[in-house]
Design a protein around this motif. Structure first.
Motif, PDB file in Angstrom:
ATOM      1  N   MET A 224      41.307  31.956  51.489  1.00  0.00           N
ATOM      2  CA  MET A 224      41.027  33.304  50.966  1.00  0.00           C
ATOM      3  C   MET A 224      42.231  33.858  50.211  1.00  0.00           C
ATOM      4  O   MET A 224      42.087  34.448  49.131  1.00  0.00           O
ATOM      5  N   VAL A 225      43.410  33.689  50.779  1.00  0.00           N
ATOM      6  CA  VAL A 225      44.617  34.185  50.114  1.00  0.00           C
ATOM      7  C   VAL A 225      44.796  33.509  48.768  1.00  0.00           C
ATOM      8  O   VAL A 225      45.110  34.157  47.752  1.00  0.00           O
ATOM      9  N   ASP A 226      44.584  32.206  48.729  1.00  0.00           N
ATOM     10  CA  ASP A 226      44.812  31.449  47.498  1.00  0.00           C
ATOM     11  C   ASP A 226      43.761  31.760  46.441  1.00  0.00           C
ATOM     12  O   ASP A 226      44.095  32.018  45.283  1.00  0.00           O
ATOM     13  N   ARG A 227      42.482  31.766  46.835  1.00  0.00           N
ATOM     14  CA  ARG A 227      41.404  31.910  45.847  1.00  0.00           C
ATOM     15  C   ARG A 227      41.247  33.335  45.335  1.00  0.00           C
ATOM     16  O   ARG A 227      40.729  33.541  44.231  1.00  0.00           O
ATOM     17  N   ASN A 228      41.672  34.310  46.141  1.00  0.00           N
ATOM     18  CA  ASN A 228      41.449  35.707  45.735  1.00  0.00           C
ATOM     19  C   ASN A 228      42.665  36.365  45.102  1.00  0.00           C
ATOM     20  O   ASN A 228      42.607  37.535  44.729  1.00  0.00           O
ATOM     21  N   ARG A 229      43.779  35.628  44.984  1.00  0.00           N
ATOM     22  CA  ARG A 229      44.995  36.260  44.467  1.00  0.00           C
ATOM     23  C   ARG A 229      44.851  36.687  43.009  1.00  0.00           C
ATOM     24  O   ARG A 229      45.555  37.609  42.560  1.00  0.00           O
ATOM     25  N   ALA A 230      43.936  36.053  42.274  1.00  0.00           N
ATOM     26  CA  ALA A 230      43.740  36.450  40.870  1.00  0.00           C
ATOM     27  C   ALA A 230      43.208  37.871  40.770  1.00  0.00           C
ATOM     28  O   ALA A 230      43.439  38.554  39.765  1.00  0.00           O
ATOM     29  N   GLY A 231      42.496  38.341  41.803  1.00  0.00           N
ATOM     30  CA  GLY A 231      41.951  39.707  41.796  1.00  0.00           C
ATOM     31  C   GLY A 231      42.695  40.640  42.714  1.00  0.00           C
ATOM     32  O   GLY A 231      42.127  41.611  43.208  1.00  0.00           O
ATOM     33  N   MET A 232      43.969  40.349  42.928  1.00  0.00           N
ATOM     34  CA  MET A 232      44.775  41.124  43.867  1.00  0.00           C
ATOM     35  C   MET A 232      44.753  42.615  43.539  1.00  0.00           C
ATOM     36  O   MET A 232      44.673  43.459  44.431  1.00  0.00           O
ATOM     37  N   PHE A 233      44.805  42.981  42.270  1.00  0.00           N
ATOM     38  CA  PHE A 233      44.865  44.388  41.886  1.00  0.00           C
ATOM     39  C   PHE A 233      43.466  44.997  41.731  1.00  0.00           C
ATOM     40  O   PHE A 233      43.343  46.214  41.607  1.00  0.00           O
ATOM     41  N   LEU A 234      42.431  44.162  41.760  1.00  0.00           N
ATOM     42  CA  LEU A 234      41.062  44.653  41.722  1.00  0.00           C
ATOM     43  C   LEU A 234      40.511  44.858  43.128  1.00  0.00           C
ATOM     44  O   LEU A 234      39.848  45.860  43.402  1.00  0.00           O
TER      45      LEU A 234
END
Length: 259
Positions: free
Chosen positions: A215-225
């Motif tokens: 989850m941490v790896d795959r969702n980091r692209a949307g960290m600010f969303l």
């Protein structure tokens, strides 16, 4: 007591979520918009409910890390004790030199090499992490046992006719417990790191699995969303690591005061 309480809370929360979470996850809801503001914690990179993924994602990380650490200590501690107690130098060299060669290879490289030749799956991941941790556990056990085995009490026990098993496990093994407890906390954290790294690499779990590390790896692209998809699993992993070390430190300190 405050350290015990803090450690218990930090360890207990992620453990309860990891072990009991899948029973309360329920059926999957229809997927929504990626990184949306859906129910509770929003949605992840493919539109799944983040809270449900959190409930499902801890069991693999926790169980694999604990099982691998237990396996490493079950194999490494007797090995280190045997090499420290033996009077045959060739046996010490035969058992420890291959472990030194393994220690010369970085743990991440060992993980990649072992994963390349082993079939994927949680059981394989347990064995891989245990094999990676084994040389360090054996080395620390041997170092602790060597100091204890050189004490005058050991010579006195030998002169009194005490058996090798009683000297090795009854005295040396028991005297090593403080050192092993201190190392155990560090070793579990190291196992969590290896399991999380393996999850990033897709070893043992699928790339879109509901796993905290994934989850941490795959969702980091949307960290600010949608920051919750990264922050919640990351904080649970950090709390697990810190809580374990606090409890093991207190257990070691309490044992030292009792001694």
């Amino acid at each position: 007591m405050p350290r015990w309480g803090l450690g218990g809370v930090l360890l207990g929360v992620p453990l309860v979520i990891a072990l009991a979470g899948p029973w309360f996850a329920g059926e999957p809801a229809p997927r929504g918009v990626p990184f949306g503001s859906g129910p509770f914690l929003g949605t992840d990179f493919v539109g799944r409910d983040v809270w449900r993924q959190v409930l499902l994602g801890g069991r693999t990380v926790v169980v694999v890390a604990l099982a691998a650490t237990a396996l490493a200590f079950l194999a490494g501690t007797p090995l280190g004790l045997l090499t420290a107690m033996t009077r045959r130098r060739w046996l010490d060299e035969l058992l420890m030199r291959p472990l030194d060669l393994l220690l010369a290879v970085p743990s991440l490289l060992r993980l990649i090499l072992l994963a390349a030749v082993a079939p994927p799956g949680p059981v394989t991941l347990v064995v891989i992490v245990a094999v990676i941790s084994l040389p360090e556990v054996a080395r620390i056990s041997r170092a602790a046992a060597l100091e204890i085995a050189s004490r005058p009490a050991m010579e006195a026990m030998r002169l009194q006719g005490e058996s090798w098993w009683r000297r090795a496990f009854g005295y040396v093994g028991r005297s090593m417990l403080r050192t092993l407890l201190a190392d155990l906390g560090v070793r579990v954290v190291g196992a969590l790191y290896l399991v999380a790294t393996a999850s990033f690499l897709g070893v043992g779990v699928s790339p879109d699995a509901g796993d905290w590390a994934v989850m941490v790896d795959r969702n980091r692209a949307g960290m600010f969303l949608q920051p919750w998809a990264v922050l919640v699993p990351a904080l649970l992993l950090v709390a697990l690591s810190v809580g374990l070390n606090l409890l093991f430190d207190e257990a070691r300190r309490g044992r030292g005061e009792a001694a």
